[in-house]
Design a protein around this motif. Structure first.
Motif, short mmCIF file in Angstrom:
data_model
loop_
_atom_site.label_atom_id
_atom_site.label_comp_id
_atom_site.label_asym_id
_atom_site.label_seq_id
_atom_site.Cartn_x
_atom_site.Cartn_y
_atom_site.Cartn_z
N PHE A 40 -1.60 21.89 57.83
CA PHE A 40 -0.73 20.72 57.85
C PHE A 40 -1.37 19.54 57.12
N LEU A 41 -2.65 19.30 57.41
CA LEU A 41 -3.33 18.15 56.81
C LEU A 41 -3.42 18.26 55.29
N GLN A 42 -3.72 19.45 54.78
CA GLN A 42 -3.95 19.61 53.35
C GLN A 42 -2.67 19.87 52.57
N ASN A 43 -1.74 20.62 53.15
CA ASN A 43 -0.54 20.99 52.40
C ASN A 43 0.62 20.01 52.57
N ILE A 44 0.73 19.41 53.73
CA ILE A 44 1.84 18.48 53.97
C ILE A 44 1.42 17.03 53.77
N GLY A 87 1.89 27.58 52.70
CA GLY A 87 2.18 26.18 52.44
C GLY A 87 1.44 25.55 51.28
N SER A 88 0.45 26.24 50.73
CA SER A 88 -0.33 25.60 49.66
C SER A 88 0.52 25.35 48.41
N SER A 89 1.60 26.13 48.22
CA SER A 89 2.46 25.90 47.07
C SER A 89 3.22 24.57 47.19
N LEU A 139 11.12 21.21 52.29
CA LEU A 139 10.04 22.17 52.58
C LEU A 139 9.05 21.60 53.59
N ASP A 140 8.72 20.31 53.43
CA ASP A 140 7.82 19.65 54.40
C ASP A 140 8.39 19.77 55.82
N HIS A 141 9.67 19.49 55.95
CA HIS A 141 10.31 19.48 57.26
C HIS A 141 10.27 20.85 57.91
N ASN A 142 10.67 21.88 57.18
CA ASN A 142 10.74 23.22 57.78
C ASN A 142 9.37 23.85 57.96
N PHE A 143 8.43 23.56 57.05
CA PHE A 143 7.07 24.05 57.23
C PHE A 143 6.45 23.42 58.47
N THR A 144 6.66 22.13 58.65
CA THR A 144 6.14 21.43 59.83
C THR A 144 6.77 21.99 61.10
N SER A 197 -9.81 16.02 55.09
CA SER A 197 -9.35 16.88 56.18
C SER A 197 -10.48 17.18 57.14
N GLY A 198 -11.67 17.46 56.58
CA GLY A 198 -12.85 17.70 57.41
C GLY A 198 -13.22 16.49 58.24
N ALA A 199 -13.07 15.30 57.64
CA ALA A 199 -13.40 14.06 58.38
C ALA A 199 -12.45 13.85 59.54
N ILE A 200 -11.17 14.18 59.35
CA ILE A 200 -10.21 14.05 60.45
C ILE A 200 -10.55 15.04 61.56
N LEU A 201 -10.84 16.29 61.19
CA LEU A 201 -11.16 17.30 62.19
C LEU A 201 -12.47 16.97 62.93
#
Length: 538
Positions: A311-315, A472-474, A500-505, A323-327
Motif C-alpha cells: 500500500f505504501l509503495q504502490n498507492i 499493485g506495482s503496475s 485502481l487505487d480505490h479497488n486495490f485499497t 516506506s522503511g522509515a514509516i514501518l
C-alpha cells in the motif's frame, strides 16, 4: 537428566553485559531477515538475476534457518551455549562476506546457506542463554529487553536496507555485519559466561536430525512456494507430479517425515537415550499454549508486514527508504514498550502484559482496517503503527518468557529452538495464507474496475491483469508514466489511477480485516494462560 548450568542468579558476573551481547547477537540475525528484501531489486539488476533467482535468495535462507533451529538448540545445550554462539556468529560472518563478494546466483546462494546455518545457531542459543542466566525480577527485565530488541530490529531492517541501497551500495547490507559480529565475538569471550544444558549421553541423534531437517525443509518450502507453484493445480512451467502441482506432495511428505521425527523422539525419551526434542515439555500448559499463541501471532504479524509495504509503495508511491522509515515506527513503539514492560509485569503478571500487548496489536490491526485509504495520508498509519509496535513490544518478550518459564534451564536449548521454529513456521504460514487471500481479493475486486473509462477492451483487461499479477506495482508505474507515452489524456490517466487505487485499497483493507480476526483469536487465547504474578524461578 541433570542441569549442568552452573551460573545462577547470585553468581553471574557481568550479566547485563551478557544481556547486551545476546541482544546484539539476535539483532544481527533479525535485521538480516528483513534488510535483504528491500535490497533485492538492486541486487537483481547488478547481478543480472531473474525473479526466480531473487526469490531463492530469500527462500533458501528461510529453509536452512527454519530446518536447523531444533538441532542447533540441542547441540548448544550439549557443547555450551557461549561456544555455539561464537561459532554461529563466525559462520554468519563468513556467509556475509561471501554474499558481499557475490558475482552470480550460485555464489550468492552458497553465501545465504552459510548465513542460514549461522542464524539458526545464534537465535536459539541467545534465547536459551537468557533463560538460563536470569531469574526473578532480573528475568522480567531481561526478557523485556530481548523482546523489544527483536521487535524493534525487525522494523528497522527495511529502513537500513533502503538507506544502504539508496546512498551506498547493496554490498553494505552484508558488510555491516562484519564489525558488529567481531565486536560480539570479542565481548562474548570477555563477558558472556558459559552455560550448558542436558548432555547427549548416548551420542548425537542423527536419525532425529535427518527426519526433522527433511520434514521442516519440505514443509517450509511448500508453505513459502505454494502461491508461486500453485497449491493444487500447477502455475506456469513449474514441475508437476501426476499432472498436479508438486506442493501438495511436498507438504504431505514433509508432514510424514516430521511425524516420524516426533515418534522417534518419543521412543528415545522413553528409553532414556539422547534426543533432539523432549516432547514432555508440551505437558507444561505455559509451553504448549504459549507456543500455540506465538504461532497464531506470527501468522497475523507477518501478514501485516506483507500488505502494508504494498500500500505504501504502490498507492502512496513512497520510495523504499521512506516506506522503511514509516514501518520503523513499529520499532519506536516496541522500544517504548520495552521500557515499560518490566514495570507493568512487576505490578501485574507476564500473562497480563501478553494480553495487553495482543489487545494493542489487535487494536492496531483494526485501526488499519478502518483508516487505510489513499485519501487519508500517513498520519493515521503512523499512529496505528506505534500502537501496534507498543503491543508487539509487550507481547513478544513476555510471551517468550511464559513459554520458557516452566522449562528447566537444562532444556532451555530445546525449549528455545521449538519456540523459534514455531514462530518461523507461523511467519511462513502467515505470508502464504494472507498472500493467497489477498490474491483472491484482487481477483474479485480488480476485474471490471475500468469499465466506462473508455479504454479498448483488450487494453482494459491487460491493465487490470497487470495489477493482479504485480500485486499493485503496475499502478505505481502508471502514476509515474507520461500520459502522452501511454496515448492517454491526463484526465483519463487520473481517472484510471483513482479507480485502481480505490479497488486495490479495498483488497488490502479486506485482507487486513481477516488478519485482524487472526490476531483477535490469539488475544482471546491469552485468557487461558496463568493469570497470576509469575514467581521467581530458581
Amino acid at each position: 537428566m541433570t542441569d549442568t548450568t552452573t551460573t545462577q542468579q547470585n553468581t553471574v558476573k557481568h550479566k547485563w553485559w551478557a544481556l547486551a551481547i545476546l541482544a546484539l547477537s539476535v539483532s544481527l540475525v533479525v535485521i538480516d531477515g528483513t534488510i535483504v528484501n528491500v535490497s533485492l531489486p538492486v541486487i537483481m539488476k547488478d547481478l543480472k538475476l531473474s525473479f526466480t533467482d531473487a526469490e531463492w535468495i530469500i527462500t533458501l535462507y528461510s529453509l536452512i534457518f527454519s530446518s536447523l533451529l531444533i538441532t542447533m538448540g540441542r547441540i548448544a545445550d550439549n557443547f555450551g551455549r557461549k561456544k555455539m554462539l561464537i561459532i554461529g556468529i563466525v559462520i554468519f560472518l563468513i556467509g556475509s562476506i561471501m554474499a558481499s563478494f557475490s558475482k552470480d546466483i550460485t555464489f550468492m546462494l552458497a553465501a545465504r546457506t552459510m548465513q542460514g546455518i549461522g542464524g539458526a545457531t545464534v537465535l536459539p542459543t541467545t534465547l536459551s542463554a537468557v533463560n538460563s542466566l536470569f531469574f526473578g525480577k532480573d528475568r522480567i527485565v531481561a526478557f523485556a529487553v530481548w523482546g523489544s530488541v527483536i521487535s524493534g530490529m525487525a522494523a528497522i531492517g527495511p529502513l537500513l536496507g533502503g538507506y544502504f541501497t539508496t546512498y551506498m551500495t547493496w554490498h553494505w547490507i552484508f558488510w555491516i555485519n562484519l564489525p558488529i559480529g567481531l565486536f560480539i565475538i570479542l565481548a562474548a569471550l570477555k563477558f558472556l559466561p558459559e552455560t550448558y544444558g542436558e548432555k547427549m549421553t548416548n551420542g548425537f541423534d542423527f536419525i532425529g536430525f535427518i527426519l526433522s531437517t527433511i520434514g521442516l525443509i519440505l514443509l517450509v518450502f511448500g508453505i513459502i512456494e505454494g502461491r508461486n507453484y500453485g497449491w493444487w493445480h500447477v502455475k506456469g512451467d513449474h514441475p508437476t507430479l501426476f499432472n498436479l502441482s508438486i506442493i501438495p506432495t511436498l507438504l504431505v511428505v514433509g508432514a510424514i517425515f516430521f511425524a516420524l521425527f516426533l515418534v522417534w523422539e518419543a521412543h528415545l525419551s522413553k528409553t532414556n537415550k539422547s534426543h533432539l526434542l523432549d516432547l514432555s515439555l508440551f505437558k507444561f500448559k505455559s509451553f504448549s499454549l504459549g507456543n500455540t499463541i506465538a504461532g497464531i501471532v506470527a501468522i497475523g504479524e507477518s501478514g501485516l508486514l506483507f500488505l502494508l509495504p504494498l500500500f505504501l509503495q504502490n498507492i502512496l508511491t513512497l520510495s523504499p527508504i521512506k516506506s522503511g522509515a514509516i514501518l520503523a515506527m513499529m520499532g519506536l513503539g516496541a522500544f517504548l514498550a520495552g521500557g515499560m514492560a518490566s514495570f507493568i509485569v512487576e505490578k501485574t503478571s507476564a500473562s497480563f502484559v501478553v494480553s495487553l500487548g495482543l489487545f494493542l496489536e489487535t487494536l492496531g490491526f483494526f485501526g488499519f482496517f478502518k483508516t487505510v485509504d489513499p485519501n487519508n495520508g500517513l498520519t493515521w498509519i503512523i499512529v496505528w503503527l506505534i500502537v501496534y509496535g507498543i503491543g508487539l513490544g509487550f507481547a513478544s518478550a513476555q510471551l517468550t518468557s511464559i513459554v520458557l518459564k516452566d522449562v528447566p534451564p537444562a532444556q532451555s536449548g530445546q525449549g528455545s529452538s521449538i519456540q523459534s521454529t514455531v514462530r518461523q513456521i507461523g511467519s511462513a504460514l502467515g505470508i502464504a495464507i494472507i498472500g493467497t487471500v489477498f490474491g483472491l481479493q484482487l481477483q474479485h475486486d480488480i476485474p471490471n474496475t475500468l469499465d466506462n473509462v473508455g479504454l479498448p477492451t483488450q487494453v482494459q483487461h491487460s491493465l487490470e491483469s497487470s495489477v493482479i499479477d504485480s500485486a499493485g506495482s503496475s499502478i505505481r508505474v502508471l502514476k509515474q508514466s507520461n500520459p502522452e507515452a501511454l496515448h492517454l489524456t491526463k484526465s483519463i490517466q487520473d481517472n484510471i489511477v483513482t479507480k485502481l487505487d480505490h479497488n486495490f485499497t479495498n483488497s488490502v483493507v479486506k485482507t487486513i480485516g481477516i488478519a485482524s480476526i487472526i490476531m483477535c483469536i490469539s488475544f482471546i487465547l491469552t485468557f487461558g494462560l496463568y493469570k497470576r504474578k509469575d514467581k521467581a524461578k530458581g
